[in-house]
Design a protein around this motif. Sequence first.
Motif: not given
Lengths: 155, 353
Positions: A44-54, A69-72, B88-91, B231-241
């Motif tokens: 494992i290089i990173r995590g597994p770790e919990g956080g949020l996405v807005m 709003g945010e989601m886990t 917070r990882f991303a929006h 609905v599906s949620v999409e993010i764009e993580p920097a490490e993936l691009g």
Amino acid sequence: MTDSARSTHPDPARRRWMAVLARAEADRIAKLLAHCGNLPAHTIIRGPEGGLVMVRGRAGGGGSAFNLGEMTVTRCTVRTETGFIGHAYVAGREERRAELAALVDALMQDNDRNTEVETRVITPLERQQMERKAERASNAAATRVQFFAMQTMRT
Amino acid sequence: MAYVAVKGGEKAIDNAHAWLARERRGDTVHPVLSVAQIEEQLGRSVDRVMAEGSLYDRELAALAIKQAQGDLIEAAFLIRAYRTTLPRFAHSRPVETAAMRIERRVSAVFKDLPGGQVLGPTYDYTHRLLDFSLLDDEAVAPATRSPHPLEPMPRVPDILGQEGLIEPDTSAEQEPGDLTREPLTFPADRDVRLQALARGDEGFILGLGYSTQRGYGGSHPFAGEIRMGEVSVEIEPAELGFSIDIGDLVLTECQMVNQFKGSKTVPPQFTRGYGLIFGFGERKAMSMALVDRAMRAGELGEDVTAPAQNIEFVLYHSDNIEATGFVEHLKLPHYVDFQSELQNVRRMRESAA
């Protein structure tokens, strides 16, 4: 994602399997992986770790973005001994699911394993998810109103 | 305002919390309520806590409801406190409600719109009579499946938009404001207003929405469309691009369509109020759309006279966590404040005598 955006995605195949893995249960991934023979060890290089996405929406559905709003979310990154790096960002707080999703993402990038993992893991998971979606859509369709024309009812 | 330091309540507090835990558990002759049961069987409570807690996680919302003994504002408070512990990882990219996998979709303006009226799992048309069969573990009818698939369901504003009779969505490609990061300032733009409404108290937003219908800033609304589904949620993580799809959310969206007389530069057309919230919460989404439209009064050149049109009034009072904090702080010790008030009143009486 709109169809036009999807067609310009740099790696639509990977996008698809990551989306399938993000919706799969940990036990189910593990069970299907067990049919894939000897797997390479992974660290494992990173995590597994919990956080949020807005989560964002658009005013009016199509206008300027706003923060809804945010989601886990749980993320994980693994490297297999064969040198492939797998990433996962999955909704929810299940760490084992994120790690297994990252592992399968790494395995799918390995051309020697891709076909087997696709057939034994991704395809059955995707089929199950499509069935669930079809069932909900079918329940919804059963509640579609079939209007009668009032004029014909009066005569 | 001054609070006096109080010591000596520790034992009483410990005992109070221990009693609370026993009250929460209730009589142990009954089986304990599982979080999974709350998640599955009290879904509308879960939806409300996610919306007002401003965090989409069904299991956490169910846990908060259990911990709060079903007090939904207390549960939302627990969720808000929990989210502050996470990075917070991303929006996400803005979710595409046009591509929603529809479970319910109704329009009050077009009977025969493309895709039709899909009722979904609704309480509408129930008789609101108590169902005593629920006192027992009643059997549930098997699912009815339709042989006909759902058809594509264009959004009602897009249907009206083809004739140019409704204001189009306008998009400014700027970072939206974020109430969780920056304090509320005025004038507040629509992005911040929508965020505040989406996490605002359902009762407050409902009351304000109702007030606009009763004449306090009326804007002749029609429920152009209400839709609910995944609905599906999409993010764009920097490490993936590149963008990835991380899972699904259930959302409820309301497009309210309102009359508009037009102005010197704009011909008469329909304007819109917008509601979007976590989970299945139609009452809240509709109320949000009414209040969103009311708060656009100034922008559309209408008189700002009613509470729902007053942006500061709405935004300063819509958050039930802030409101409960300030109202309930009154029960904390104010012994010193009150002593000084007491002296004041005595002094005034003496000088009047």
